[in-house]
Design an enzyme around this catalytic site. Structure first.
Site, PDB file in Angstrom:
ATOM      1  N   LYS A 147      29.834   6.572  26.039  1.00 20.09           N
ATOM      2  CA  LYS A 147      28.475   6.696  26.573  1.00 20.09           C
ATOM      3  C   LYS A 147      28.388   7.821  27.613  1.00 20.09           C
ATOM      4  CE  LYS A 147      27.218   1.853  25.658  1.00 20.09           C
ATOM      5  NZ  LYS A 147      26.630   0.605  26.240  1.00 20.09           N
ATOM      6  N   TYR A 182      19.522   0.995  19.062  1.00 21.03           N
ATOM      7  CA  TYR A 182      19.527  -0.284  19.791  1.00 21.03           C
ATOM      8  C   TYR A 182      18.289  -1.130  19.456  1.00 21.03           C
ATOM      9  CZ  TYR A 182      23.641   0.528  22.787  1.00 21.03           C
ATOM     10  OH  TYR A 182      24.922   0.690  23.283  1.00 21.03           O
ATOM     11  N   PHE A 232      15.919  -5.232  29.363  1.00 21.27           N
ATOM     12  CA  PHE A 232      16.718  -4.065  29.748  1.00 21.27           C
ATOM     13  C   PHE A 232      16.595  -2.911  28.760  1.00 21.27           C
ATOM     14  CE2 PHE A 232      19.592  -7.046  27.481  1.00 21.27           C
ATOM     15  CZ  PHE A 232      20.010  -6.253  26.421  1.00 21.27           C
ATOM     16  N   ARG A 245      36.546  -4.114  20.229  1.00 16.88           N
ATOM     17  CA  ARG A 245      35.834  -4.927  21.234  1.00 16.88           C
ATOM     18  C   ARG A 245      36.811  -5.425  22.302  1.00 16.88           C
ATOM     19  NH1 ARG A 245      30.148  -4.971  21.237  1.00 16.88           N
ATOM     20  NH2 ARG A 245      30.416  -6.891  22.407  1.00 16.88           N
ATOM     21  N   THR A 273      30.959  -6.781  28.419  1.00 15.22           N
ATOM     22  CA  THR A 273      29.799  -5.902  28.646  1.00 15.22           C
ATOM     23  C   THR A 273      29.652  -5.536  30.116  1.00 15.22           C
ATOM     24  OG1 THR A 273      28.725  -7.073  26.817  1.00 15.22           O
ATOM     25  CG2 THR A 273      27.315  -5.705  28.209  1.00 15.22           C
ATOM     26  N   ARG A 292      36.277  -0.823  29.874  1.00 17.96           N
ATOM     27  CA  ARG A 292      35.157  -1.028  30.810  1.00 17.96           C
ATOM     28  C   ARG A 292      35.660  -1.361  32.216  1.00 17.96           C
ATOM     29  NH1 ARG A 292      31.221  -3.942  26.378  1.00 17.96           N
ATOM     30  NH2 ARG A 292      29.854  -2.165  25.983  1.00 17.96           N
ATOM     31  N   ASN A 321      28.174   1.390  31.109  1.00 18.61           N
ATOM     32  CA  ASN A 321      29.421   0.657  30.823  1.00 18.61           C
ATOM     33  C   ASN A 321      30.349   1.363  29.823  1.00 18.61           C
ATOM     34  OD1 ASN A 321      27.968   0.079  28.535  1.00 18.61           O
ATOM     35  ND2 ASN A 321      27.995  -2.147  28.783  1.00 18.61           N
ATOM     36  N   HIS A 373      30.304   1.852  23.668  1.00 26.31           N
ATOM     37  CA  HIS A 373      29.688   0.913  22.717  1.00 26.31           C
ATOM     38  C   HIS A 373      30.680   0.667  21.603  1.00 26.31           C
ATOM     39  CE1 HIS A 373      27.166  -0.832  19.617  1.00 26.31           C
ATOM     40  NE2 HIS A 373      27.728   0.043  18.794  1.00 26.31           N
ATOM     41  N   GLU A 391      25.670   0.798  11.552  1.00 25.45           N
ATOM     42  CA  GLU A 391      25.784   1.784  12.629  1.00 25.45           C
ATOM     43  C   GLU A 391      26.509   3.055  12.163  1.00 25.45           C
ATOM     44  OE1 GLU A 391      27.538  -0.314  15.928  1.00 25.45           O
ATOM     45  OE2 GLU A 391      25.719  -1.491  16.265  1.00 25.45           O
TER      46      GLU A 391
HETATM   47  P1  RTP Z   1      27.152  -2.331  23.303  1.00 21.91           P
HETATM   48  O1  RTP Z   1      26.195  -2.813  22.237  1.00 21.91           O
HETATM   49  O2  RTP Z   1      26.627  -1.155  24.085  1.00 21.91           O
HETATM   50  O3  RTP Z   1      28.526  -2.122  22.742  1.00 21.91           O
HETATM   51  O4  RTP Z   1      27.346  -3.491  24.399  1.00 21.91           O
HETATM   52  P2  RTP Z   1      27.603  -5.024  24.127  1.00 21.91           P
HETATM   53  O5  RTP Z   1      27.650  -5.299  22.661  1.00 21.91           O
HETATM   54  O6  RTP Z   1      28.787  -5.399  24.944  1.00 21.91           O
HETATM   55  O7  RTP Z   1      26.297  -5.656  24.768  1.00 21.91           O
HETATM   56  P3  RTP Z   1      24.858  -5.900  24.100  1.00 21.91           P
HETATM   57  O8  RTP Z   1      24.491  -7.307  24.355  1.00 21.91           O
HETATM   58  O9  RTP Z   1      24.815  -5.400  22.694  1.00 21.91           O
HETATM   59  O10 RTP Z   1      23.915  -5.007  25.009  1.00 21.91           O
HETATM   60  C1  RTP Z   1      23.768  -3.612  24.771  1.00 21.91           C
HETATM   61  C2  RTP Z   1      23.792  -2.899  26.098  1.00 21.91           C
HETATM   62  O11 RTP Z   1      22.655  -3.292  26.871  1.00 21.91           O
HETATM   63  C3  RTP Z   1      22.991  -3.373  28.239  1.00 21.91           C
HETATM   64  N1  RTP Z   1      22.724  -4.705  28.739  1.00 21.91           N
HETATM   65  N2  RTP Z   1      22.182  -4.933  29.888  1.00 21.91           N
HETATM   66  N3  RTP Z   1      21.105  -6.170  32.184  1.00 21.91           N
HETATM   67  C4  RTP Z   1      21.556  -6.905  31.198  1.00 21.91           C
HETATM   68  O12 RTP Z   1      21.545  -8.124  31.232  1.00 21.91           O
HETATM   69  C5  RTP Z   1      22.111  -6.252  30.024  1.00 21.91           C
HETATM   70  N4  RTP Z   1      22.580  -6.857  28.969  1.00 21.91           N
HETATM   71  C6  RTP Z   1      22.979  -5.864  28.148  1.00 21.91           C
HETATM   72  C7  RTP Z   1      24.461  -3.066  28.378  1.00 21.91           C
HETATM   73  O13 RTP Z   1      24.593  -1.730  28.827  1.00 21.91           O
HETATM   74  C8  RTP Z   1      24.993  -3.254  26.984  1.00 21.91           C
HETATM   75  O14 RTP Z   1      26.102  -2.418  26.742  1.00 21.91           O
HETATM   76 MG    MG Z   2      26.155  -4.679  21.306  1.00 22.52          MG
END
Ligand code: RTP
Ligand code: MG
Length: 135
Positions: A11, A51, A59, A87, A93, A104, A114, A117, A128
């Protein structure tokens, strides 16, 4: 265990910190091979489309703004159990909750910035990868 492919994005925060190489080294040391890659400045439309599953979340706007704040490095990783392995290497996250030694934990600033992805399942990995690299 099956050979899988997964989509990984370094990122804007991590690209700006100049740690593309350090992050890729972690993938390579874990036997994940980079089989396609490019540096790209995402447009707002590209980030929103990528996304889209999160578009109703509070968010979403911050996430899209962050993802277009600078170039990202997009890669396809291939290897045994690549989706779950990536992962695991990434960590939680929220970097405050990420295991020590994960990407991370070591490179991310916050839940918003973070560092990486990674696709979270075989179905999302296929979608994707096609989104950025075609069939
Ligand atoms: P990513 O998709 O980026 O790999 O991250 P992830 O699976 O670990 O998390 P995901 O739930 O898919 O969320 C995508 C991105 O959104 C942001 N986020 N912010 N403020 C919040 O509660 C929140 N929750 C998610 C994070 O930057 C996350 O990587
Ligand atoms: Mg995700």
């Amino acid at each position: 265990m099956a050979i899988e492919r997964t989509l990984s994005i370094i990122k804007p925060d991590a690209v700006a910190k100049n740690v593309i190489g350090e992050i890729i080294t972690r993938f390579e040391k874990a036997n994940l091979k980079v089989v396609n890659a490019r540096l790209q400045q995402l447009t707002r439309e590209e980030a929103e489309g990528f996304y889209a599953v999160h578009k109703e979340r509070p968010f979403f706007n911050d996430l899209v703004n962050f993802m277009i704040s600078g170039p990202v490095f997009i890669q396809v990783l291939e290897g045994e159990n690549a989706i779950a392995k990536n992962r695991e290497l990434m960590g939680a996250t929220d970097p405050k909750k990420a295991e020590p030694g994960t990407i991370r934990a070591d490179f991310a600033e916050s839940i918003d910035a973070n560092a990486v992805h990674g696709s979270d399942a075989p179905e999302t990995a296929a979608v994707e990868i096609a989104y950025f690299f075609g069939k």
